[in-house]
Write a protein that holds these residues in place. Structure first.
Motif, PDB file in Angstrom:
ATOM      1  N   ASN A   1       0.825  -1.208   0.000  1.00 20.99           N
ATOM      2  CA  ASN A   1       0.000   0.000   0.000  1.00 20.99           C
ATOM      3  C   ASN A   1       0.861   1.261   0.000  1.00 20.99           C
ATOM      4  O   ASN A   1       0.539   2.249  -0.662  1.00 20.99           O
ATOM      5  N   ARG A   2       1.965   1.221   0.725  1.00 17.36           N
ATOM      6  CA  ARG A   2       2.888   2.368   0.725  1.00 17.36           C
ATOM      7  C   ARG A   2       3.467   2.585  -0.669  1.00 17.36           C
ATOM      8  O   ARG A   2       3.586   3.727  -1.132  1.00 17.36           O
TER       9      ARG A   2
ATOM     10  N   ASP B   1       1.002   4.269  -2.800  1.00 20.43           N
ATOM     11  CA  ASP B   1       0.886   5.688  -2.465  1.00 20.43           C
ATOM     12  C   ASP B   1       1.930   6.513  -3.216  1.00 20.43           C
ATOM     13  O   ASP B   1       1.631   7.607  -3.718  1.00 20.43           O
TER      14      ASP B   1
ATOM     15  N   PHE C   1      -6.108   0.541  -6.053  1.00 18.17           N
ATOM     16  CA  PHE C   1      -5.771   1.389  -4.914  1.00 18.17           C
ATOM     17  C   PHE C   1      -6.747   1.173  -3.746  1.00 18.17           C
ATOM     18  O   PHE C   1      -6.330   1.157  -2.582  1.00 18.17           O
TER      19      PHE C   1
ATOM     20  N   ALA D   1      -6.112  -2.369  -2.144  1.00 12.69           N
ATOM     21  CA  ALA D   1      -4.836  -2.393  -1.427  1.00 12.69           C
ATOM     22  C   ALA D   1      -4.944  -1.702  -0.082  1.00 12.69           C
ATOM     23  O   ALA D   1      -4.347  -2.151   0.917  1.00 12.69           O
ATOM     24  N   LYS D   2      -5.715  -0.615  -0.012  1.00 14.72           N
ATOM     25  CA  LYS D   2      -5.886   0.083   1.265  1.00 14.72           C
ATOM     26  C   LYS D   2      -6.735  -0.738   2.231  1.00 14.72           C
ATOM     27  O   LYS D   2      -6.466  -0.772   3.437  1.00 14.72           O
TER      28      LYS D   2
ATOM     29  N   ARG E   1      -6.783  -3.870   2.503  1.00 10.02           N
ATOM     30  CA  ARG E   1      -5.990  -4.961   3.059  1.00 10.02           C
ATOM     31  C   ARG E   1      -5.239  -4.534   4.305  1.00 10.02           C
ATOM     32  O   ARG E   1      -4.794  -5.380   5.081  1.00 10.02           O
TER      33      ARG E   1
END
Length: 941
Positions: free
Chosen positions: A323-324, A327, A357, A360-361, A363
């Motif tokens: 997730n990072r 970003d 996106f 993924a967030k 998760r």
């Protein structure tokens, strides 16, 4: 010592060589190589370096040999050197001297000459070896033989092909062996195997795929490794993200097909897009028309690389790190304030991108990030609901380790020579660090204490909660720095629009974040920048910021671990590991993995990620050591791109060998081009160009070109040598190529040209050529199969300057300025090195041969004169050329017939006409009689 190649080769059966090749197919390859020269193409993982090492050891043990190893990298040199030392210790042969590596590290010319004279086995870098061959430091006739690694890289323009051509021209009896474990490059193009055999000067290829009868018989005997395949299902979130990324990839490929209808696009498929070199293949196809492709096409090509990286990160990164990473991708893709959205990547506007996106967030956490604060160092914010989805392979890995532990408990004394160690193989170092941290914390509770229950399930909760805390802290800092960067750039745009320069009032980042904004000079953040340039700067800042995060995180972990003095009870830290309780986590490293297996002697091997070559290494290892038991656990995500990429790689290798076998069956006998008879060699040196009543020139000496040793990084010296031109390598201080006593050429690729203009080095180089040579030339050389235009490089010529000033001149304007500053300079445009070789051959027609000693001395000895213009004052030459009516011919005549400018100014028109002609004399006389004053000081020539 006799190194004459007429000495019998060490191919007889009485050589005192003890082989370390236990498998039948390895011994067959060794015997074939001992009898004749051939190209060996072997499947990956079948022990190529082991075969090469035994071959080198056979020549090393015989003594009185000079064998050269070409194409080996640094790690392969270490591998071969250690293996030769081990075999020498086992055989105790007095002639074995091991491997000597010849490179640029403290290896002077006298030292190399002495080493060559003593003989032995040498691994020489290609650039050093070609210079030693051409300079006469090493006579090719004294070489016993050559062994070439990575034969797939020996293309027509490579240094290795140049080396082999010189070797075969001067040494007809020395042996030559070539090896490769990459069959795919031999199947690209028209008759690729035949062309590669010509480059290698070999006539027989030997193919050993995995399905070869002898190979299959050796590896599928009674003692086979036990392999357990474990198909690990992906989570629903991972599957949704993968499908969304594949949808974006398919849309990008479809966009490329629409925009490039005139190009062959049969290989532009979703299956091909999963391989690492897919974007390279597309770029190679688009290179000839790259200057005509749209900005959107270029952007889509870059996006394919990014999407493939996202697919890899999905299966290897944990949920928080993934997730990072997304970003940073999103932040780098968003346009800065005030710019249009047309510069964004097309795939970001698809619905599938939102799925990527958003999923993924989810998760990582549920809830909004705004307002989240860290209440305690060891807790997460109450406003968030941590989800922290674990990778499915983690639980499977813990289950495998539990099974291994139970097996070791019920069978404490196995009847084999294995060490009992557990070897876990991963794709890269990042995955190794991830697994090490997981295994260390999987039985710890969230407060950091060890769970004392016997039936506790392994969990990554502690590791992921720590990563989430670091992510929340990073998120706040990241948003602040991004906001400050956008504020600075927006103010710069506004100040550029208003045409005002306000010193001391520019918006700046917070003091504690100023260090992270590196590279923000006045030019980078100043007015006059376009929106695209601002986006480029922002991307650089983000990349710089991300590079600083990892050390900060490591420092925090190290501070938390400082609890006791590590110097107390030092004897407790220095002891040998118990191999039965040792877990080794190691990344795949090609042939180096064979050393890992031999040193650890594992009883259990866990392949965390699939790798076809390593599976074969396990087969070779188990078949070579019949007294050892190996149990392999093979893990892969079912229905994932990981599985598809693995199966596709195996299929591509099998298809490549099938095509090679078919081509070998239809391949005609090739004759080496260097086997020219003396009469034909003499005819090739005849100059048939007759100009100006000249006489037909015939000589047994080939034409000669003096080349700077730094130019051997390019393919041009090899192509010149292929046109029967003798190459003399020297360390030149003036020019790169000296074609004749009067012609000197400075070669520049387009990127080199841009860099030379930027640092001003080109003007100094041209000035030196102007001083010493009558015909100085600048060669601007483009790459083969690329667009013959400067447009693709226009964005590299430099950014705009400060506000209110004109933009920096582009590359073409700089070339014009160069010709105005040096009128005698000739510029040669070449579309490829092949055309350059033809141009050089034409320029040398009817010209004298250059003197290498004189070419080296020019520029070193200030008293030595080159061209006749060298003895004249440069300032007076520039003044004379500024006079109306004076061209190069007139200037030369006047400088040879007069003493200084005053004499020219005081001459009558009839006197000038006698020297330079009526028309030029009239213009010169009128200029000096109207403009010259008596009090002007006149410099002498």
């Amino acid at each position: 010592m006799n190194l004459n190649p007429t000495t019998p080769m060490p191919n007889d059966e009485n050589l005192p060589v003890k082989l370390s090749l236990p498998l039948e197919f390895q011994q067959d390859i060794f015997k074939e190589l001992r009898e004749e020269d051939e190209l060996v193409i072997i499947a990956r993982g079948l022990g190529l370096l082991r075969i090469v090492t035994n071959l080198l050891h056979s020549y090393d043990a015989a003594g009185n040999n000079l064998v050269l190893l070409v194409g080996a990298n640094e790690r392969e040199n270490v591998w071969i050197g250690e293996a030769l030392a081990e075999q020498a210790a086992v055989t105790m042969s007095p002639n074995c001297r091991g491997l000597s590596v010849v490179n640029t590290d403290l290896m002077s010319v006298p030292m190399r000459e002495k080493m060559y004279a003593q003989g032995g086995i040498f691994s020489v870098t290609s650039r050093i070896l070609i210079i030693d061959f051409l300079s006469g430091l090493l006579n090719p006739e004294m070489v016993t033989g050559m062994i070439v690694l990575h034969a797939e890289k020996v293309i027509a323009t490579s240094l290795e092909a140049f080396i082999l051509r010189i070797y075969r021209q001067k040494n007809k009896v020395g042996f030559l062996k070539a090896f490769s474990d990459s069959p795919e490059p031999f199947t690209t193009g028209f008759s690729p195997l035949t062309n590669m055999m010509k480059n290698l000067f070999l006539q027989k290829p030997a193919l050993y795929p995995r399905f070869h009868f002898t190979v299959a018989k050796s590896l599928e005997g009674k003692k086979k490794a036990e392999v357990i395949e474990l198909e690990v299902p992906m989570t629903d979130s991972m599957r949704n993200i993968q499908n969304a990324v594949l949808e974006c990839v398919e849309a990008s490929i479809s966009e490329l097909r629409k925009s490039n209808t005139g190009i062959e696009t049969e290989d532009w498929t979703l299956d091909s897009a999963l391989h690492r070199n897919f974007d390279t293949i597309i770029r190679r196809q688009l290179d000839p028309v790259w200057h005509r492709t749209s900005f959107k096409t270029r952007q889509v090509v870059r996006d394919l690389t990014l999407l493939r990286t996202i697919l890899h990160a999905l299966l290897t990164y944990d949920a928080v790190d993934f997730n990072r990473y997304l970003d940073t991708v999103l932040a780098a893709s968003q346009p800065p304030p005030g710019s249009t959205r047309q510069n964004q990547s097309p795939w970001l506007f698809l619905d599938a991108a939102d799925v990527i996106f958003t999923t993924a967030k989810r998760r990582v956490y549920d809830g909004k990030l705004a307002g989240a604060e860290l209440n305690k160092p060891n807790d997460v914010p109450e406003s968030l609901q941590p989800v922290l989805e674990e990778l499915p392979k983690w639980a499977q890995l813990a289950e495998i380790l539990r099974e291994i532990e139970q097996d070791a408990y019920f069978n404490p004394t196995p009847q084999d020579s294995s060490s009992g160690a557990i070897l876990i193989m991963c794709g890269d170092q990042g995955t190794c660090r991830q697994l090490r941290e997981y295994l260390q914390t999987m039985h710890l509770t969230p407060d950091g204490s060890e769970n004392g229950q016997e039936d506790n399930e392994p969990s990554a909760s502690l590791m992921l909660r720590r990563k989430l805390r670091n992510y929340l802290s990073w998120k706040g800092d990241f948003s602040k720095v991004s906001a400050s960067l956008f504020a600075e750039n927006q103010k710069a745009i506004n100040s550029s629009t208003d045409q005002r320069v306000q010193s001391g009032k520019t918006s700046r980042a917070p003091p504690n974040k100023r260090r992270r904004v590196r590279g923000g000079s006045s030019t980078a953040a100043g007015p006059g920048r376009t929106s695209g340039a601002i986006a480029g700067d922002r991307d650089a800042h983000i990349a710089s910021l991300m590079a600083e995060l990892a050390p900060t995180e490591i420092e925090a972990v190290q501070k938390a671990e400082i609890g006791v003095d590590p110097l107390e009870n030092m004897e407790d830290y220095y002891e040998l590991f118990d191999m039965n309780s040792l877990i080794v986590i190691h990344p795949y490293e090609g042939d180096m993995d064979e050393h890992v297996l031999e040193e650890t002697k594992p009883r259990y091997v866990i392949m965390y990620e699939p790798n076809a070559a390593f599976i074969r290494r396990i087969e070779v290892y188990r078949s070579s050591h019949t007294d050892r038991i190996v149990k392999v656990f093979f893990m892969y995500y079912g229905g994932s791109v990981e599985e598809q990429r693995y199966l596709s790689a195996v299929r591509r290798e099998k298809d490549a060998f099938t095509r090679l076998i078919k081509e070998r069956g239809n391949m005609a006998m090739t004759l080496a081009s260097s086997s020219l008879d003396p009469q034909e060699s003499f005819l090739r040196t005849i100059n048939t160009r007759i100009a100006g009543g000249g006489r037909l020139a015939a000589t047994t000496q080939p034409p000669r070109v003096v080349v700077d040793v730094r130019e051997f990084r390019s393919s041009l010296p090899s192509l010149l040598h292929g046109r029967a031109i003798a190459i003399v390598p020297c360390m030149l201080t003036v020019g790169d190529y000296v074609l004749s006593p009067q012609i000197c050429v400075e070669r520049k690729s387009v990127r080199d040209l841009i860099g030379s203009f930027a640092n001003g080095r080109l003007f100094n180089q041209v000035e030196s050529m102007m001083e010493h040579y009558k015909y100085p030339m600048l060669l601007i050389e483009f790459e083969q199969n690329k667009s013959f235009t400067l447009e693709p490089f226009s964005d590299l010529s430099g950014p705009a300057t400060s506000a209110g000033l004109a933009t920096a001149p582009d590359l073409q304007a700089k070339i014009v300025m160069l010709t105005l500053a040096f009128p005698r300079l000739k510029i040669i445009w070449s579309s490829s090195p092949y055309q350059t070789a033809e141009i050089f051959a034409e320029l040398k027609s009817q010209q004298e041969e250059p003197d290498p000693l004189r070419a080296v001395q020019l520029g070193l000895d200030p008293t030595m004169q080159g061209d006749e213009m060298r003895s004249f004052n440069q300032t007076s030459q520039d003044l004379l050329r500024a006079v109306p009516g004076v061209n190069e011919t007139v200037a030369m005549r006047l400088m040879l017939e007069t003493e200084n400018l005053m004499e020219v100014a005081n001459m009558e028109e009839r006197e000038l006409a006698a020297l330079v002609g009526t028309q030029a004399a009239r213009r010169i006389w009128r200029f000096f009689n109207k403009m010259v004053r008596d009090d002007v000081s006149v410099p002498t020539f």
